[in-house]
Write an enzyme that holds these catalytic residues in place. Structure first.
Site, mmCIF file in Angstrom:
data_model
loop_
_atom_site.group_PDB
_atom_site.id
_atom_site.type_symbol
_atom_site.label_atom_id
_atom_site.label_comp_id
_atom_site.label_asym_id
_atom_site.label_seq_id
_atom_site.Cartn_x
_atom_site.Cartn_y
_atom_site.Cartn_z
ATOM 1 N N SER A 158 -8.052 6.113 3.472
ATOM 2 C CA SER A 158 -8.628 4.818 3.818
ATOM 3 C C SER A 158 -8.545 3.941 2.586
ATOM 4 C CB SER A 158 -10.088 5.024 4.253
ATOM 5 O OG SER A 158 -10.945 4.233 3.481
ATOM 6 N N LYS A 159 -8.447 2.629 2.813
ATOM 7 C CA LYS A 159 -8.322 1.721 1.663
ATOM 8 C C LYS A 159 -9.602 1.697 0.831
ATOM 9 C CE LYS A 159 -4.601 -0.948 3.616
ATOM 10 N NZ LYS A 159 -4.090 -2.153 4.194
ATOM 11 N N ARG A 160 -10.677 2.272 1.381
ATOM 12 C CA ARG A 160 -11.937 2.326 0.625
ATOM 13 C C ARG A 160 -12.055 3.625 -0.159
ATOM 14 N NH1 ARG A 160 -12.893 -0.069 5.290
ATOM 15 N NH2 ARG A 160 -13.440 1.846 6.362
ATOM 16 N N ASP A 161 -11.050 4.494 -0.043
ATOM 17 C CA ASP A 161 -11.084 5.794 -0.721
ATOM 18 C C ASP A 161 -10.834 5.571 -2.213
ATOM 19 O OD1 ASP A 161 -10.699 8.330 -1.692
ATOM 20 O OD2 ASP A 161 -9.487 9.008 -0.009
ATOM 21 N N HIS A 199 0.856 -1.186 0.000
ATOM 22 C CA HIS A 199 0.000 0.000 0.000
ATOM 23 C C HIS A 199 0.896 1.242 0.000
ATOM 24 C CE1 HIS A 199 -2.807 2.905 2.047
ATOM 25 N NE2 HIS A 199 -3.610 2.369 1.164
#
Length: 486
Positions: free
Chosen positions: A255-258, A18
């Site tokens: 955030s990884k959902r961004d 990431h």
């Protein structure tokens, strides 16, 4: 520094590399190289249920792709292995047993249901951060033996000292203090014999002689628990640097959902970003050099990296800045390498066949060269070069306005006649033809170039016109001019 600098990046293989992990790895790496020290990659794979297939390999491959070459890891033994936590379980057990013997830890037989009930009661009483009550701390040896004889599963908890202040000097934040009263007795080994993160990380860092730890600020609250373990064993803790958050353009924690930001290094690699540009960009996420310069080679960054210039404020992941930076690198790139990262995207988009003749390959190379100044990343060639693969051109309002100017019919007719005569249809000959049209019509500058560009490409901006027309080819250029004139 008198002692050899040894730093580590310790990912868990629960996902791919990431951007936050890459930045952490990079700062560790720059610090190690600046001080002629060692950079270790250790795999924290004890969260077995969450480990993903290929996660470890992806971490290592993408670090190497970025140019972050490590000295020790699972594939490079430096004498401090094993480098996977699941291969070190016997080591942790030995140190857990030592704490039990010294009375610094104890067996806890509370079931998950009992613990949850305890937490609920504390929340109901208005306690925002519930802690373990410590009831198994007071079991007698006989009670422990009895529960073990009954086959009751247990975890092992550390005894948190009472009335103790944990203080350390953070290389980013300065002095940081925590009180032991805010930390309940915590689990160092789960019932399945797997150590918890805060325990295993101390054992690993000590045995691997880690001197400095650069990690994200989300680990700050873990530090007092780790200092407690260092204290109980009488070991010297490393120096800590907790890096500030990376935020998006709305200043919200990444955030990884961004969806607004591409999150994984492998995705940038697939899009045709350059590793040296990514290395440069990540280095400026929470660290700033002296002066205004922003483009640095890896060697320059190693030389100038200074911990005192790590930021205390969140760093914004600015996608526009990344594409600008990558473009700066692409402009200076060797054309062979640019073709290597761009051509697969044209093939994938169905613009070019996988098997190409020499002539087709040369044409593709010339096409990519035409957009080298403009391109921000390899995949962008597909969108940039669209006009070369269209059968029909749709003219937008801006284009229609250009074609409606009064001199346009004369310019286009004159250029059409010139184009028909051109042999070979090369950029130099096209330049000469445009000059002839200038003489014949008395038009120059935008009044001359723009109608030709718009008629043939449908665009008001683009690469150098004679080269673009050469690549389009005589037949296409004549056909498009004729359609506009008629």
């Amino acid at each position: 520094m008198a002692q050899e600098v040894r730093v580590r990046y310790a990912p868990s293989p629960t996902g791919h590399l990431h951007i936050g992990g890459a930045r952490t790895a990079l700062f560790n790496y720059l610090f190690a190289r600046h001080h002629n020290g060692k950079f270790i990659v250790r795999i924290e794979d004890t969260d077995i249920e969450r480990n993903v297939e290929g996660g470890e390999q992806s971490q290592l491959e993408n670090l190497k792709w970025l140019g972050i070459d490590y000295d020790e890891s699972v594939d490079k033994d430096g004498g401090y292995g094993p480098y996977r936590q699941t291969e070190r379980l016997d080591i942790y057990r030995k140190y857990v047993d030592e704490l039990l013997e010294k009375g610094y830890a104890y067996k806890c037989f509370c079931t998950p249901e009992e613990l949850e009930k305890e937490r609920e009661a504390q929340r109901a009483a208005g306690i925002a951060a519930p802690q373990y009550s410590g009831k198994c701390r007071h079991l007698t040896k006989e009670q422990v033996a009895q529960l073990e004889a009954e086959g009751k599963p247990y975890t092992i908890r550390i005894k948190v000292p009472e009335g103790k202040t944990y203080e350390f000097e953070d290389m980013v934040r300065g002095k940081v203090t925590f009180e032991s009263k805010d930390i309940g007795d915590w689990v160092i080994m789960k019932a399945n014999g797997i150590p918890t993160y805060n325990f295993a990380v101390v054992i690993d860092d000590h045995l691997m002689k880690i001197t400095h730890v650069f990690r994200g600020e989300e680990h700050l609250s873990n530090t007092p628990k780790q200092l407690m373990v260092y204290d109980y064993f009488g070991w010297e803790p490393p120096q800590f640097a907790h890096l500030t958050l990376i935020v998006n353009e709305q200043r919200k924690k990444l955030s990884k959902r961004d969806e607004s930001i591409i999150q994984f290094v492998s995705q940038y690699k697939e899009l045709g970003y350059l590793p040296e540009a990514m290395f440069n960009f990540f280095a400026l996420l929470g660290w700033s050099p002296e002066g205004e310069e922003e483009i640095f080679s890896k060697e320059e960054l190693i030389r100038i990296f200074d911990v005192s210039r790590l930021s205390k404020s969140p760093s914004m992941f600015d996608t526009k800045k990344l594409t600008w930076m990558n473009n700066q690198y692409i402009k200076k790139l060797d054309l062979d390498r640019l073709v290597e990262i761009s051509l697969p995207h044209l093939i994938k988009a169905g613009r070019l066949p996988e098997q190409m003749s020499e002539e087709q390959r040369q044409w593709a190379r010339d096409l990519i060269a035409l957009y080298q100044e403009q391109m921000s990343y390899g995949a962008e060639i597909v969108e940039l070069s669209e006009l070369f693969f269209k059968e029909e051109i749709e003219y937008n309002e801006e284009a229609k306005q250009v074609l409606a100017e009064e001199q346009v019919p004369d310019v286009l007719k004159a250029f059409l006649e010139e184009a028909k005569q051109l042999e070979p249809f090369t950029a130099d000959n096209i330049k000469a033809a445009i000059k002839s049209v200038q003489k014949a019509t008395g038009q120059k500058g935008k009044k001359l170039f723009m109608p030709i560009r718009v008629a043939v490409t449908g665009q008001t901006h683009g690469p150098e016109l004679p080269f673009a027309l050469q690549l389009l080819g005589k037949e296409k250029v004549i056909s498009r001019l004729e359609k506009v004139i008629h």
